[in-house]
Design an enzyme around this catalytic site. Structure first.
Site: not given
Ligand code: AMP
Length: 401
Positions: A202, A359, A382, A31
């Site tokens: 999620k 991210g 974000g 950054r």
């Molecule tokens: P996000 O911030 O929603 O993009 O999510 C990123 C996070 O999702 C990372 O820290 C990953 O470790 C987690 N992640 C990705 N795949 C999985 C999975 N199959 N089970 C649990 N966590 C996951």
């Protein structure tokens, strides 16, 4: 940046929210490096620079007595690295606004840089407080916003402050301009076929984007933790994998919509399942919809890696947001690295335009050493998500007012 900065004191909002280790060493200075073109340009034109940024969440992670943990969140931690990268001495002010900040800003000479203390040490920052913003505005004659990573926040230093500068005395920095231009390559008439890959934890965080993509993309690939909600919704057995049970109906609706619109919607065929959420867990490859009880899918499997990689080679535009697995653990990083490699290959060999959302996906591309092999890596997770969802970011809107 079409302002003449010669002899001007320029107030620049940057995003120096860099990760630090326990000893406060910077573990990734991306950054800071991405802000350098703007800063160098202003200094070379003969301006002086007053820098403001936040670092971490000092308001949320207070000391036991309720006070700010200055030692942990001070921007002093970035001074040395900034000096090294910029090649110019950087003065540090231990307050963001106040007598000392005013005095130091007043004495700043052409070609000099002053870094103010963490904007979030002040209550007014997150509230977008006009009085705090005015105090900041008084420290410069011109305002430049280059903090894309916080442009989706209506904070004092990112948004409110802009109202104190005339239209000809404020502009975006090179980084923010670049981020907006790259996002528009996705949101406005992307070259087809347009493939989007979404991953991460999620579904709920990415519903709006997912629905937009079903309208816009030709191929939508879903991996990572969010895939399991779709698999369970179709009757699959997912063991202890991540799942949002309140989104099962929505998942089916999204798949139906994709089918109706002729969008190719790809989910993983197989996964790397583990008997615990740990890098040292036992691992086996299973069909994605036949995960035994007590096991959880933590990465996409080899068939899915190959299937996703192949689908991406067709694309002329690629958007990637979110990892394919728990890539922070080495044993579950294969899917994410494979996607990074496939995106790089589509870019280099087939001339696709590829945008990596910020991210975790940006971190994954860096881990794979492929930053230079994709078209653009965003600095804002974000903020990029909101831009792609079609929102007008407050920090961007404020510049036009
Ligand atoms: P996000 O911030 O929603 O993009 O999510 C990123 C996070 O999702 C990372 O820290 C990953 O470790 C987690 N992640 C990705 N795949 C999985 C999975 N199959 N089970 C649990 N966590 C996951």
């Amino acid at each position: 940046m079409n302002i003449d900065f010669a002899g001007k004191q320029v107030l620049v909002r940057v995003d120096f929210n860099v990760p630090l280790d326990a000893e406060h060493n910077i573990t990734d200075d991306t950054r800071i490096r991405r802000a350098l073109p703007t800063l160098t340009h202003i200094l070379e034109e003969g301006g002086s620079v007053v820098l403001m940024s936040h670092l971490g969440r000092p308001g949320k992670k207070r000391l036991e007595d309720g006070s700010i943990d200055v030692e942990k969140f001070t921007l002093k931690h970035v001074v040395e690295r900034l000096m090294k990268l910029l090649g110019v001495r950087v003065l540090f002010c231990p307050e963001t606004v106040g007598e000392q900040a005013t005095e130091m800003a007043k004495n700043l000479k052409r070609g000099q840089v002053l870094l103010l203390e963490n904007t979030r040490f002040n209550e007014g920052e997150k509230k977008g407080d006009p009085e705090f913003a005015k105090q900041l505005a008084d420290l410069g004659e011109v305002y430049v916003n280059d903090a894309f990573g916080t442009a989706h926040r209506a904070h004092a230093s990112t948004t409110t402050v802009a109202q104190y500068f005339a239209p000809e005395a404020k502009c975006f920095g090179f980084l923010l301009e670049n981020e907006l231009q790259n996002a528009s390559k996705i949101t406005e008439n992307p070259e087809r076929p347009f493939a989007a890959i979404l991953g991460g934890a999620k579904v709920s965080d990415k519903i709006v984007l997912l629905e937009k993509l079903i309208d816009k993309a030709d191929i939508v690939i879903v991996g990572g933790g969010m895939a399991f909600t779709f698999i369970k919704a179709q009757g699959g057995s997912i063991g202890n994998s991540l799942c949002e049970d309140d989104k099962l109906r929505l998942a089916l609706d999204i798949m139906k919509k994709a089918e109706d619109k002729g969008v190719k919607f790809l989910l993983p065929h197989d996964c790397s399942a583990a008997d615990a959420f740990s890098n040292d867990a036992q691992i086996k490859t299973t069909p994605i919809d036949q995960i035994p009880d007590g096991w959880m899918g933590l990465d996409i499997g080899p068939l899915s890696r190959a299937m996703f990689a192949e689908a991406l080679q067709e694309a002329k535009t690629i958007l990637w947001n979110g990892p394919m697995g728990v890539f922070e653990m080495e044993n579950f990083a294969k899917g994410t690295v494979a996607v990074a490699e496939a995106v790089a290959r589509a870019t280099k060999e087939h001339g696709a335009y590829s945008l990596i959302g910020g991210g975790d996906s940006a971190a994954a591309v860096t881990i794979a050493g492929l930053d230079d092999d994709v078209s653009y890596v965003s600095t804002g997770g974000g903020a990029m998500l909101e831009l792609l969802e079609g929102k007008v970011l407050p920090g961007v809107k404020a510049m036009g007012e």
